[in-house]
Motif scaffolding. Structure first.
Motif, PDB file in Angstrom:
ATOM      1  N   GLN A  70       0.826  -1.207   0.000  1.00 39.83           N
ATOM      2  CA  GLN A  70       0.000   0.000   0.000  1.00 39.83           C
ATOM      3  C   GLN A  70       0.861   1.258   0.000  1.00 39.83           C
ATOM      4  O   GLN A  70       0.560   2.219  -0.717  1.00 39.83           O
ATOM      5  CB  GLN A  70      -0.952  -0.016   1.198  1.00 39.83           C
ATOM      6  N   ASP A  71       1.938   1.247   0.789  1.00 43.12           N
ATOM      7  CA  ASP A  71       2.857   2.394   0.810  1.00 43.12           C
ATOM      8  C   ASP A  71       3.476   2.610  -0.567  1.00 43.12           C
ATOM      9  O   ASP A  71       3.590   3.741  -1.039  1.00 43.12           O
ATOM     10  CB  ASP A  71       3.961   2.195   1.854  1.00 43.12           C
ATOM     11  N   THR A  74       0.870   4.030  -2.981  1.00 44.55           N
ATOM     12  CA  THR A  74       0.630   5.454  -2.698  1.00 44.55           C
ATOM     13  C   THR A  74       1.791   6.310  -3.194  1.00 44.55           C
ATOM     14  O   THR A  74       1.585   7.348  -3.830  1.00 44.55           O
ATOM     15  CB  THR A  74       0.420   5.660  -1.186  1.00 44.55           C
ATOM     16  N   SER A  75       3.012   5.872  -2.921  1.00 49.46           N
ATOM     17  CA  SER A  75       4.197   6.613  -3.336  1.00 49.46           C
ATOM     18  C   SER A  75       4.312   6.674  -4.857  1.00 49.46           C
ATOM     19  O   SER A  75       4.595   7.734  -5.444  1.00 49.46           O
ATOM     20  CB  SER A  75       5.440   5.954  -2.729  1.00 49.46           C
ATOM     21  N   ALA A  78       1.705   9.015  -6.268  1.00 46.68           N
ATOM     22  CA  ALA A  78       2.082  10.419  -6.041  1.00 46.68           C
ATOM     23  C   ALA A  78       3.148  10.859  -7.047  1.00 46.68           C
ATOM     24  O   ALA A  78       3.100  11.979  -7.563  1.00 46.68           O
ATOM     25  CB  ALA A  78       2.585  10.600  -4.609  1.00 46.68           C
ATOM     26  N   THR A 100      -2.184   0.130  -9.498  1.00 41.51           N
ATOM     27  CA  THR A 100      -3.174   0.200  -8.426  1.00 41.51           C
ATOM     28  C   THR A 100      -4.013  -1.075  -8.391  1.00 41.51           C
ATOM     29  O   THR A 100      -4.283  -1.624  -7.315  1.00 41.51           O
ATOM     30  CB  THR A 100      -4.079   1.444  -8.603  1.00 41.51           C
TER      31      THR A 100
END
Length: 141
Positions: A70-71, A74-75, A78, A100
């Motif tokens: 998940q990290d 997200t990274s 971004a 995703t």
């Protein structure tokens, strides 16, 4: 799931290596192709080892693997959102969306391996690899 995991990690490694040779030109007043590709490559280089460790440990420590996935998702998302170069933006967003889906399926598989949809996972990894290859080709054109 081991076969799918190996394919996913191989995809990250290949894309990272291929993007290192990005030769995109400059842009007047905006983000150049080279700068956009360098940003993506830096993200992949910085996180691929961590992701590899997390995914390989998904069977023994699903909670840690899930958090790492998940990290990473997200990274990576971004970073893709920072791409403003017109040539790179479309393949970057496609890669973000396909990654995703992979992360979501891997997280679901870690939560309940008995309900893991191997076919969907394999398809999503293939889609990610295709999108990442398209991104690499765009960076190197």
């Amino acid at each position: 799931m081991k076969k799918n995991t190996a394919a996913l990690l191989g995809g990250f490694a290949i894309v990272g290596l291929l993007l290192t040779g990005c030769t995109g030109g400059g842009a007047a007043g905006g983000q150049s192709k080279a700068d956009a590709c360098k940003l993506i490559n830096t993200e992949l280089t910085d996180t691929t080892a961590k992701l590899s460790s997390a995914v390989s440990g998904i069977a023994t420590d699903p909670a840690a693997a899930t958090k790492s996935l998940q990290d990473f998702g997200t990274s990576f998302a971004a970073t893709m959102d920072k791409i403003t170069n017109d040539d790179i933006k479309k393949p970057a967003l496609a890669t973000k969306e396909s990654l995703t889906k992979v992360v979501d399926l891997l997280v679901a598989a870690a939560a309940d391996p008995t309900k893991a949809d191997q076919g969907a996972l394999g398809d999503s990894i293939t889609a990610f690899q295709t999108d990442a290859t398209d991104l690499q080709k765009t960076c190197n054109s």
